[in-house]
Design a protein around this motif. Structure first.
Motif, short mmCIF file in Angstrom:
data_model
loop_
_atom_site.label_atom_id
_atom_site.label_comp_id
_atom_site.label_asym_id
_atom_site.label_seq_id
_atom_site.Cartn_x
_atom_site.Cartn_y
_atom_site.Cartn_z
N GLU A 163 0.85 -1.19 0.00
CA GLU A 163 0.00 0.00 0.00
C GLU A 163 0.89 1.24 0.00
O GLU A 163 1.94 1.27 0.64
N ARG A 164 0.46 2.26 -0.72
CA ARG A 164 1.22 3.51 -0.72
C ARG A 164 0.26 4.66 -0.41
O ARG A 164 -0.90 4.64 -0.82
N ARG A 165 0.79 5.62 0.32
CA ARG A 165 -0.04 6.76 0.73
C ARG A 165 0.67 8.08 0.39
O ARG A 165 1.89 8.17 0.48
N ARG A 166 -0.16 9.08 0.03
CA ARG A 166 0.38 10.41 -0.27
C ARG A 166 0.07 11.35 0.89
O ARG A 166 -1.04 11.34 1.43
N VAL A 221 4.59 7.39 -0.09
CA VAL A 221 5.52 6.56 0.69
C VAL A 221 4.83 5.24 1.00
O VAL A 221 3.60 5.16 1.07
N SER A 222 5.62 4.19 1.16
CA SER A 222 5.09 2.89 1.55
C SER A 222 5.07 2.77 3.07
O SER A 222 5.59 3.65 3.77
N PRO A 223 4.51 1.69 3.62
CA PRO A 223 4.42 1.58 5.08
C PRO A 223 5.79 1.60 5.75
O PRO A 223 6.80 1.25 5.14
N PRO A 224 5.84 2.01 7.01
CA PRO A 224 7.10 2.01 7.75
C PRO A 224 7.77 0.63 7.68
O PRO A 224 7.12 -0.39 7.82
N ALA A 271 -3.14 4.20 -2.36
CA ALA A 271 -3.12 3.16 -3.39
C ALA A 271 -3.01 1.82 -2.69
O ALA A 271 -2.05 1.57 -1.95
N ASP A 272 -4.00 0.97 -2.87
CA ASP A 272 -4.03 -0.31 -2.16
C ASP A 272 -2.90 -1.22 -2.59
O ASP A 272 -2.39 -1.14 -3.71
N ALA A 273 -2.52 -2.09 -1.69
CA ALA A 273 -1.52 -3.11 -2.02
C ALA A 273 -2.06 -4.02 -3.12
O ALA A 273 -3.26 -4.26 -3.21
N ARG A 274 -1.17 -4.49 -3.98
CA ARG A 274 -1.58 -5.39 -5.06
C ARG A 274 -0.42 -6.29 -5.45
O ARG A 274 0.73 -5.99 -5.20
#
Length: 331
Positions: A163-166, A221-224, A271-274
């Protein structure tokens, strides 16, 4: 044209293996002869008479059809498609002519005796030798599908995109300042948030000329803990807070302190993980496997040469080498 010039032409032009026959060369200009020739599988297809045919004269030097074909034949296979058209093959001949002209003038001025030129010559010969060692390696399209699928199944984790977040942030001088602005920021619309960024944020990029709803954007960025989606503009503490936010458009419940500053953090996109399918990953895997096979050939060659020519390094002498910076470059 001498062997060293053929090598020079090959490496400076970055070309791929094709070879050219002399069919239809008679009665045409030198550029047309090379450009209109039919593609053959290798220079070995030329007869001795064809190979000796002069394509062009450069001063007192000549470039023969055999030398032209040899230049093509030594090129890296990944560039093979560049010279399928007659027009591009004419360009190759013109480039070889330019190299011959420059080589003649360099020799006339004595540049070929310069130590730097000798180092360059050795580097050229090295690359030509490695190119010969790589010869026969499969192109990406030639790697068997079974091998590609085996690699995909063994490395499926590499093709799971997290998952990625802005994030959008307001940077303030301290936690007290951030707390004073927090309630208004949490209630703000996207446009109102952007106005707060422009008015209050200490980040120089907050004044960038962008649409108001993009003010404060610092990217995705992706999860920590996931190294594949790191972002140098997002500190670790802000990253952790971003992935604690529940919904797109929400602001983290508390100011985030990092590096002596306080951040208000807003989640603006997710953006969900895929997991990428085999079809999506296949081309990337083919290129990797083909490159791995070429590198294996190079490594095998270098290992055999080290066994043949033992290498001894004077570590003490190496340690004595110091790198001095120009005075004007020391900061």
């Amino acid at each position: 044209m001498g062997r060293s010039r053929i090598i020079l032409a090959t490496l400076l032009l970055g070309l791929a293996p094709l070879a050219v026959a002399s069919a239809g060369c008679n009665g045409k200009s030198h550029g047309q002869a090379a450009g209109d020739a039919a593609v053959r599988p290798s220079g070995g297809s030329l007869t001795p008479e064809e190979a000796a045919q002069v394509l062009v004269k450069v001063g007192t030097k000549t470039i023969t059809l055999g030398e032209y074909a040899a230049t093509l034949e030594q090129m890296d296979q990944f560039d093979r498609l560049r010279y399928q058209s007659p027009e591009r093959r004419k360009e190759l001949l013109q480039e070889m002519i330019q190299i011959e002209l420059l080589a003649e003038e360099a020799a006339a001025k004595g540049y070929d005796k310069d130590p730097a030129a000798d180092r360059d010559r050795r580097a050229i010969v090295r690359e030509a030798f490695l190119a010969r060692a790589r010869k026969g390696s499969p192109s990406p399209n030639e790697v068997p599908e079974a091998e590609v699928r085996t690699y995909y199944e063994a490395h499926r984790a590499d093709y799971r995109d997290p998952e990625r977040r802005r994030a959008s942030v307001i940077v303030l001088r301290d936690e007290a300042s951030a707390r004073a602005l927090l309630d208004g920021a949490r209630k703000a619309s996207a446009a109102e948030w952007g106005e707060l960024v422009r008015k209050k944020s200490l980040d120089p990029s907050a004044k960038n000329n962008v649409p108001v709803d993009l003010a404060g954007d610092v990217g995705m960025v992706s999860p920590p803990g996931d190294p594949r989606g790191e972002n140098p503009r997002i500190p670790a503490e802000v990253r952790a807070a971003l992935f604690a936010i529940g919904n797109v458009g929400d602001v983290h419940a508390k100011p985030v302190v990092s590096g002596g500053k306080a951040y208000l953090v807003r989640l603006t996109q997710k953006a969900d993980a895929r997991e990428r399918s085999f079809a999506e990953a296949e081309r990337t895997i083919r290129i990797k496997l083909a490159q791995d096979k070429m590198q294996a050939k190079e490594s095998e060659l270098l290992a055999s040469l080290r066994a043949q020519y033992p290498v001894q390094i004077d570590e003490a002498a190496l340690a004595a080498v110091k790198v001095e910076l120009d005075a004007g470059k020391r900061n």
